[in-house]
Design a protein around this motif. Structure first.
Motif, PDB file in Angstrom:
ATOM      1  N   LEU A 193      37.692 -32.564-116.143  1.00 29.24           N
ATOM      2  CA  LEU A 193      39.125 -32.846-116.032  1.00 29.24           C
ATOM      3  C   LEU A 193      39.443 -33.080-114.560  1.00 29.24           C
ATOM      4  N   ILE A 194      40.034 -34.248-114.262  1.00 31.68           N
ATOM      5  CA  ILE A 194      40.416 -34.594-112.900  1.00 31.68           C
ATOM      6  C   ILE A 194      41.937 -34.591-112.829  1.00 31.68           C
ATOM      7  N   MET A 195      42.497 -33.740-111.975  1.00 32.55           N
ATOM      8  CA  MET A 195      43.942 -33.677-111.783  1.00 32.55           C
ATOM      9  C   MET A 195      44.251 -34.085-110.345  1.00 32.55           C
ATOM     10  N   HIS A 196      45.241 -34.969-110.189  1.00 28.13           N
ATOM     11  CA  HIS A 196      45.538 -35.468-108.849  1.00 28.13           C
ATOM     12  C   HIS A 196      46.977 -35.949-108.810  1.00 28.13           C
ATOM     13  N   SER A 197      47.591 -35.824-107.658  1.00 28.71           N
ATOM     14  CA  SER A 197      48.956 -36.296-107.482  1.00 28.71           C
ATOM     15  C   SER A 197      48.956 -37.685-106.840  1.00 28.71           C
ATOM     16  N   PRO A 198      49.743 -38.611-107.384  1.00 25.26           N
ATOM     17  CA  PRO A 198      49.872 -39.927-106.746  1.00 25.26           C
ATOM     18  C   PRO A 198      50.479 -39.835-105.345  1.00 25.26           C
ATOM     19  N   GLN A 199      51.196 -38.748-105.077  1.00 22.82           N
ATOM     20  CA  GLN A 199      51.847 -38.574-103.773  1.00 22.82           C
ATOM     21  C   GLN A 199      51.006 -37.758-102.789  1.00 22.82           C
ATOM     22  N   ASP A 200      49.759 -37.460-103.135  1.00 25.01           N
ATOM     23  CA  ASP A 200      48.886 -36.666-102.263  1.00 25.01           C
ATOM     24  C   ASP A 200      48.561 -37.466-101.004  1.00 25.01           C
ATOM     25  N   THR A 201      49.011 -36.993 -99.851  1.00 28.71           N
ATOM     26  CA  THR A 201      48.761 -37.691 -98.594  1.00 28.71           C
ATOM     27  C   THR A 201      47.554 -37.130 -97.846  1.00 28.71           C
ATOM     28  N   VAL A 222      44.663 -36.212-115.494  1.00 30.11           N
ATOM     29  CA  VAL A 222      46.061 -35.813-115.624  1.00 30.11           C
ATOM     30  C   VAL A 222      46.733 -35.991-114.268  1.00 30.11           C
ATOM     31  N   SER A 223      47.825 -36.732-114.261  1.00 28.42           N
ATOM     32  CA  SER A 223      48.579 -36.945-113.028  1.00 28.42           C
ATOM     33  C   SER A 223      49.484 -35.756-112.735  1.00 28.42           C
ATOM     34  N   LEU A 224      49.432 -35.281-111.494  1.00 29.97           N
ATOM     35  CA  LEU A 224      50.342 -34.222-111.037  1.00 29.97           C
ATOM     36  C   LEU A 224      51.477 -34.885-110.267  1.00 29.97           C
ATOM     37  N   ASP A 225      52.214 -35.703-110.961  1.00 30.70           N
ATOM     38  CA  ASP A 225      53.241 -36.527-110.336  1.00 30.70           C
ATOM     39  C   ASP A 225      54.266 -35.681-109.583  1.00 30.70           C
ATOM     40  N   GLY A 226      54.480 -36.032-108.330  1.00 28.21           N
ATOM     41  CA  GLY A 226      55.471 -35.342-107.517  1.00 28.21           C
ATOM     42  C   GLY A 226      54.942 -34.167-106.723  1.00 28.21           C
ATOM     43  N   ALA A 227      53.702 -33.765-106.966  1.00 27.43           N
ATOM     44  CA  ALA A 227      53.144 -32.607-106.268  1.00 27.43           C
ATOM     45  C   ALA A 227      52.537 -33.008-104.930  1.00 27.43           C
ATOM     46  N   ASP A 228      52.519 -32.072-103.997  1.00 25.17           N
ATOM     47  CA  ASP A 228      51.791 -32.309-102.754  1.00 25.17           C
ATOM     48  C   ASP A 228      50.364 -31.783-102.899  1.00 25.17           C
ATOM     49  N   HIS A 229      49.569 -31.950-101.853  1.00 25.61           N
ATOM     50  CA  HIS A 229      48.147 -31.600-101.958  1.00 25.61           C
ATOM     51  C   HIS A 229      47.928 -30.123-102.239  1.00 25.61           C
ATOM     52  N   LEU A 230      48.728 -29.266-101.617  1.00 25.99           N
ATOM     53  CA  LEU A 230      48.550 -27.823-101.771  1.00 25.99           C
ATOM     54  C   LEU A 230      49.306 -27.246-102.967  1.00 25.99           C
ATOM     55  N   LEU A 231      49.956 -28.123-103.753  1.00 27.23           N
ATOM     56  CA  LEU A 231      50.748 -27.675-104.901  1.00 27.23           C
ATOM     57  C   LEU A 231      51.725 -26.576-104.455  1.00 27.23           C
ATOM     58  N   SER A 232      52.473 -26.885-103.412  1.00 22.69           N
ATOM     59  CA  SER A 232      53.383 -25.908-102.820  1.00 22.69           C
ATOM     60  C   SER A 232      54.494 -25.489-103.774  1.00 22.69           C
ATOM     61  N   ASN A 233      54.886 -26.392-104.657  1.00 23.08           N
ATOM     62  CA  ASN A 233      55.891 -26.044-105.658  1.00 23.08           C
ATOM     63  C   ASN A 233      55.219 -25.208-106.754  1.00 23.08           C
TER      64      ASN A 233
END
Length: 405
Positions: A193-201, A222-233
């Motif tokens: 399973l690969i999870m990644h955010s499109p907004q990951d900078t 699975v897209s983690l849309d809106g998340a940052d790299h560290l999943l701060s939210n």
């Protein structure tokens, strides 16, 4: 969730420190290993949130600090990516020897790459989940790219990562470059399973595309849309953990609910190796009963006397509301609090002596609404007339029959 600090030796016999998190109301059906991101620790909020989402769905999770980070011993300066992989193997061995071999690996960022490498050496692993992982470990060098020439010239350099200073050696950079994932993934042989955010900078989503294309099925994205790299939210991390838990269930194998069948209203089943943890079927509902830990139980469910008290509390609340509705009284909210005066395990020591105990249920009732004194007094009188209360006051009999095996 139950959590305990654990220690185990690394591949170089340094003491590694971790947190083993367990479900609050059951034995873990499977164990998972969590690998944190580059220069992070087991206590990163995202790591804790994902781990606790997993324990909430029945997994036991070991999150630990790699050598030289967090509470683990050793020098980070002398570590490298290969060492991270070896630390994961040591953690898996610790679980296998003391609990059960892990079947799920979860890795965040560079920890995800380490999980993919370690999975080749762990035959018991059935599934690997990565969050924001790079396609190749040497991607992490972009974090300190301005120092690469200095590292090459001097053999080491001081770098600042996330506001903290670390000394990196040339061997660290060279070790990263020796590990390529793309050409190996098609031989992984595990569910991925690969999870990644499109907004990951920090690690662009193009890395997820490379990993996905390189791997063979079964694979998922699975897209983690809106998340940052560290999943701060925290909501992003909790979502990721729940998705991982549900997804992995197809591959690690989760035991089904106990097959309890009875023509009676209630059934209890207890196996010889289960301590006091008892499977229960109450009507169409399933639950566990248990004893507290100080009586030798696991505290995975209410004790027998707590179940009796629960019946009295529920019946009292229902009876009061039913009476108030019939009278059209303004009883908006009722609470019933009950304590039983003795412990079940202590009672059993003298359960054959007829006069060995006096059973005392202390009940307090909270009534919320526009009620006058006469209504309140009447409701307290009605509380003593609820069916379960009357049953407890009546002479009762229990007839026991032998069921055929």
């Amino acid at each position: 969730m139950r959590s305990e600090k654990v220690h185990f030796p690394s591949y170089e016999q340094e003491q590694l420190t971790g947190r083993l998190e367990l479900p609050v109301d059951q034995h873990p059906h499977n164990y998972a290993l969590f690998a944190h991101c580059f220069t992070c620790s087991k206590n990163l909020n995202a790591v804790k949130k994902i781990s606790r989402a997993l324990t909430g769905l029945g997994y036991g999770v070991l999150r630990f600090d790699f050598t030289g980070l967090g509470e683990s011993e050793g020098s980070f300066t002398d570590t490298n990516f290969s060492g991270n992989v070896e630390d994961l193997l040591a953690a898996a061995q610790f679980l296998e020897e003391n609990y059960k071999a892990p079947q799920l690996l979860v890795g965040h960022s560079l920890g995800g790459a380490a999980c993919l490498k370690a999975a080749f050496k762990l035959p018991d692993i059935k599934a690997v989940a990565t969050v924001g992982a790079p396609a190749n470990p040497d991607h992490v060098t972009h974090v300190f790219s301005s120092k690469l020439d200095e590292i090459k010239a001097n053999g080491k350099a001081e770098v600042n990562i996330g506001g903290r200073s670390f000394t990196l050696k040339q061997q660290f950079v060279e070790d990263l470059r020796q590990h390529q994932l793309k050409d190996q993934l098609q031989e992984l042989g595990k569910a991925l399973l690969i999870m990644h955010s499109p907004q990951d900078t920090t690690v662009s989503i193009s890395n997820a595309e490379v990993l996905y294309k390189a791997a063979r099925h079964p694979k998922s994205f699975v897209s983690l849309d809106g998340a940052d790299h560290l999943l701060s939210n925290p909501a992003d991390a909790e979502y990721a953990g729940k998705v991982i838990a549900q997804w992995a269930g197809r591959y690690v194998g989760i035991p089904e609910e106990p097959d309890l069948k009875t023509a009676d209203q209630v059934m209890a089943r207890l196996d010889s190796d289960a301590g006091f943890t008892t499977d229960m079927k109450l009507g169409k509902h399933y639950m566990l009963a248990d004893e507290p830990r100080d009586f030798g139980g696991n505290d995975y469910g209410p004790s027998p006397y707590e179940l009796v008290s629960a019946g009295l509390a529920a019946c009292t609340a229902m009876t009061l509301q039913m009476y108030a509705r019939r009278k059209k009284w303004d009883l908006q909210h009722v609470e019933v609090h009950i304590s039983y005066s003795k412990k079940h395990a202590e009672d059993c020591k003298a359960c054959e002596a007829k006069d060995s105990k006096i059973d005392t249920f202390e009940r307090s009732v909270k009534l919320v609404g526009d009620l006058d004194d006469s209504q309140i007094n009447k409701l307290l009188e009605i509380a003593d007339k609820c069916p379960v209360h009357r049953t407890l006051h009546n002479e009762i009999q229990v007839k026991t029959r032998l069921e055929e095996p």
